[in-house]
Design an enzyme around this catalytic site. Structure first.
Site, short mmCIF file in Angstrom:
data_model
loop_
_atom_site.label_atom_id
_atom_site.label_comp_id
_atom_site.label_asym_id
_atom_site.label_seq_id
_atom_site.Cartn_x
_atom_site.Cartn_y
_atom_site.Cartn_z
N GLY A 70 0.81 -1.21 0.00
CA GLY A 70 0.00 0.00 0.00
C GLY A 70 0.84 1.26 0.00
O GLY A 70 2.07 1.22 -0.12
N VAL A 73 1.34 5.28 1.91
CA VAL A 73 1.10 6.10 3.10
C VAL A 73 1.13 7.57 2.69
O VAL A 73 2.06 8.02 2.02
CB VAL A 73 2.16 5.83 4.19
CG1 VAL A 73 1.88 6.68 5.42
CG2 VAL A 73 2.16 4.35 4.58
N ASP A 75 6.36 -8.37 10.99
CA ASP A 75 7.19 -7.79 9.93
C ASP A 75 8.17 -6.79 10.53
O ASP A 75 8.25 -5.64 10.10
CB ASP A 75 6.32 -7.13 8.86
CG ASP A 75 7.10 -6.85 7.58
OD1 ASP A 75 8.20 -7.42 7.41
OD2 ASP A 75 6.63 -6.05 6.75
#
Length: 742
Positions: free
Chosen positions: A436, A438, A550
């Protein structure tokens, strides 16, 4: 490992106006039109030059030398800016009687391409990355236009007996399918992990390819035989996007190198990175790169039924008209346009009255229809938003948040976040990743925030999203990026975090020699301790415990005072409560992945410990966790560190600034801690709580190295009757005074 050195866009200049433009041609039934061409000086640039060999059109990619590759051209679509070509299927096989011994590796045809000489990118709309086989784990490493960080994704395909494999289903059982990021211009593949059990006496292969997804249909035999490779003769179709310049349309028009030559040629900005292509304006077709190349599209040509039956089609440049024969007029009955005979009118006044009445009636009908349509559209949009809100657990989340006192967590609407980010404008992008983008934004309260707009979410996460938001909203730790809110009325929910202004730890360490040299050992040790404290909080004090999943240096942000704040809980999951939840799709980042997790697909808190150990190595060595350019045994930072520890030469890989500022005793303690975090077996690794406590002790030792000596001297003074002044003098003379006055 297949090495795909990239495809990137360069600025391409048109030939001089006086030079004659080449005529279109064909090769092997494929139309070759400008900007492509066959032969010298027949194309816009070398990147568009097509060779016709044995009646086969070929593109020579790579810029010459050993890295040059030649691919077959299947079709060129000028108006869509696409070229259909071929890609070789990569495979790795084991021979009888051995799991990895005797493994053979066939690389894809996309090897050694020049990253600065070609106008092509892989189409994310038309292509997917596929892995076929059992117990197959293949990593895709690449770069994409507009994304700062490297792309590192894994596709895992498992088999639980042939009965679990289904035709047409590519869901991770026998076949793994993965979307690619928009703008991907280079990639490489790495086959990893044991392919089969070492006791097997059968050959076993796994196959991987980036290819066009429209024509692919999975068959069970693809997972257990070489049928996929043989059926396609080792190659699959692949679609590339091309551009004719690396500027925007506005910049190209002002630069003098504008490629859209015709009067009816229009410029279209590329959606997957910098650059543009040309197209013909509405009502025209042809070649937009040639003067007068776009010609009128005759909608009224024989056989092309664009007007209702009985009406006359009249073509004009750029469009067409539908009219009735003489003596008839247009009439709309039941929403269908037809021709009706004209009626004779008895007098002019009555005719005027009829026209006014019909016109007024039509106006009322049209207005009513439009109003009804708009109301229904708004209701439909509202229904969709309510559906998404309920699907993501919004009702439960709203009810729970309403009952809290002093709750600071906000449920935003899509319009609020669009307004906060100026319509998700490109100028507000803080960073992009494989999952994605940001954006920086300012909400109505005036608070600056970071808005994470994800691309995909699996069905399990959608169902549990509201519950997880409820838990994550209660996390309050100074070293964890605060989750301020979310938006649930969209297909993939958006997350709103506090804005952290000083970038990531990855940028601080790997931003160049000057940046790394400016980071003192004390700062590195503090960041390591603060990061460990935050993970220990998630593991030991959050209820229920939270696994990050992660941990990496690019997910550790730095605020104004360079305090560490762990971020990106898009990959976080709640600690599993049953065995069914333990098996997940592979997640994390190559170079940080827990080897035990890659074998078992079970994510535990010790997986976070391993990843943190790699971050600790980055701080100690200043090196990246994975380097795919070097020899295979030296690609992994953790592997190089473990080898250095075994051979007692760890000082050879430790950063010079660290060695110059840390004592030998302190360096030995911190490298020993890193070694324990990187143990292959998760049970042999310490808990994050213990890691944080030990790093805290090492920080105190580095800040006040004289503390233990002072205690021993005080004990000696009591025993021997020494004066306080003599003890103080011995401490000062032995250790000196640091810049803080201690």
């Amino acid at each position: 490992m297949a090495r795909f050195v990239g495809l990137a866009v360069v600025a391409l200049q048109l030939a001089t106006a006086a030079a004659p433009l080449p005529q279109p041609g064909t090769c092997g039934g494929v139309a070759i039109e400008y900007p492509f061409g066959i032969g010298p000086n027949c194309s816009l640039s070398d990147g568009f030059n097509v060779e016709c060999v044995d009646d086969t059109p070929r593109l020579r990619l790579g810029g010459g030398g050993e890295q040059e590759e030649v691919v077959k051209v299947l079709r060129i679509d000028l108006l869509r800016g696409k070229i259909r070509t071929t890609n070789t299927i990569s495979w790795q096989c084991t021979e009888k009687g051995g799991a990895t011994a005797g493994a053979r590796l066939q690389n894809s045809s996309w090897t050694g391409l020049n990253a600065t000489a070609l106008p092509y990118r892989f189409s994310d709309e038309d292509n997917r990355f596929f892995t076929l086989g059992c117990n197959a784990l293949v990593f895709l490493n690449g770069e994409a236009s507009g994304i700062d960080d490297p792309i590192l994704s894994g596709c895992i395909s498992t088999c639980f007996g042939n009965a679990s494999i289904r035709n047409g289903t590519c869901s991770g059982i026998g076949c793994c399918e993965m979307a690619i990021p928009r703008g991907l211009n280079s990639y490489s593949l790495e086959f990893t992990g044991p392919l089969v059990n070492s006791s097997s006496n059968n050959d076993w292969c796994i196959y991987a390819a980036l290819m066009e997804s429209a024509g692919f249909s999975f068959e069970v035999a693809y997972a257990t035989t070489d049928m996929f490779y043989r059926k396609n003769n080792g190659t699959v179709p692949l679609l590339l996007n091309f551009v004719v310049g690396n500027e925007t349309c506005k910049e190209a028009q002002a630069s003098g190198g504008y490629a859209c030559a015709g009067d009816h040629s229009v410029c279209v900005d590329a959606v997957d990175g910098p650059g543009y292509v040309c197209n013909c304006s509405q009502g025209y077709t042809g070649n937009p790169y040639l003067p007068d190349g776009c010609t009128d599209l005759d909608e009224c040509r024989p056989g092309n039924q664009v007007c209702p039956p009985g009406m006359i089609c009249s073509n004009f440049p750029g469009g067409y008209n539908c009219s009735c024969p003489k003596g008839q007029h247009n009439s709309s009955k039941s929403g269908v346009l037809i021709c009706e005979p004209d009626q004779k009118q008895s007098s002019l006044p009555l005719s005027v009255i009829v026209v006014i009445g019909v016109g007024g009636g039509l106006a009322i009908v049209v207005t009513s229809i439009l109003s009804t349509y708009l109301v229904r559209q708004r209701r439909a949009l509202a229904d969709v938003k309510r559906k998404y809100f309920a699907q993501h657990g919004g009702l439960l989340l709203y009810e729970e948040l309403s009952s809290r006192q002093g709750n600071a967590f906000t449920i935003y609407t899509e319009e609020q976040l669009e307004q906060a980010s100026n319509g998700f404008d490109e100028s507000n992008v803080l960073g992009r990743g494989g999952h994605g983008t940001v954006y920086k934004g300012t909400v109505a309260s005036g608070v600056v925030v970071a808005i994470k707009r994800c691309k995909l979410m699996d069905e399990r996460n959608k169902k549990e999203f509201g519950k997880e938001m409820l838990i994550l909203s209660q996390i309050n730790h100074k070293n964890i990026v605060k989750l301020l809110g979310c938006c649930l009325e969209v297909d993939v929910p958006m997350l709103v975090y506090e804005y952290v202004p000083n970038g990531t730890l990855y940028q601080l360490i790997h931003g160049g020699p000057a940046a790394a040299a400016a980071v003192s050992f004390a700062t590195r040790l503090r960041i390591a301790h603060e990061s460990a404290e935050s993970l220990a909080y998630l593991h030991s004090f959050a209820s229920p415990p939270i696994l990050h999943g992660d941990v990496k240096s690019s997910n550790i942000l730095l605020d104004e005072s360079f305090m560490a704040k762990v971020s990106d809980f898009g990959a976080s999951i709640l600690a599993p409560t049953d065995e069914a939840q333990m098996v997940t799709m592979v997640q994390g980042t190559c170079g940080y992945l827990d080897p035990e997790y890659m074998q078992t697909c079970q994510l535990t808190e010790k997986s976070d410990v391993y990843s943190f150990g790699v971050v600790l190595l980055e701080l100690l060595t200043g090196e990246k966790p994975l380097c795919l350019d070097g020899p295979e045994e030296g690609r992994s930072l953790s592997a190089r560190f473990l080898a250095a520890m075994r051979e007692t030469r760890v000082d050879k890989i430790v950063d010079e600034k660290v060695k110059g500022e840390a004592s030998d005793e302190l360096l030995e303690e911190i490298t020993q801690l890193a070694l324990e975090c990187l143990q292959m077996c998760g049970g042999d690794r310490p808990a994050m709580k213990e890691v944080a406590e030990r790093l805290g002790g090492l920080r105190r030792l580095h800040q006040h190295p004289w503390t233990q000596d002072a205690v021993e001297l005080e004990e000696a003074r009591c025993l021997l009757g020494s004066s306080p002044e003599s003890i103080s003098f011995e401490v000062d003379a032995s250790h000196g005074t640091d810049s803080s006055g201690y």
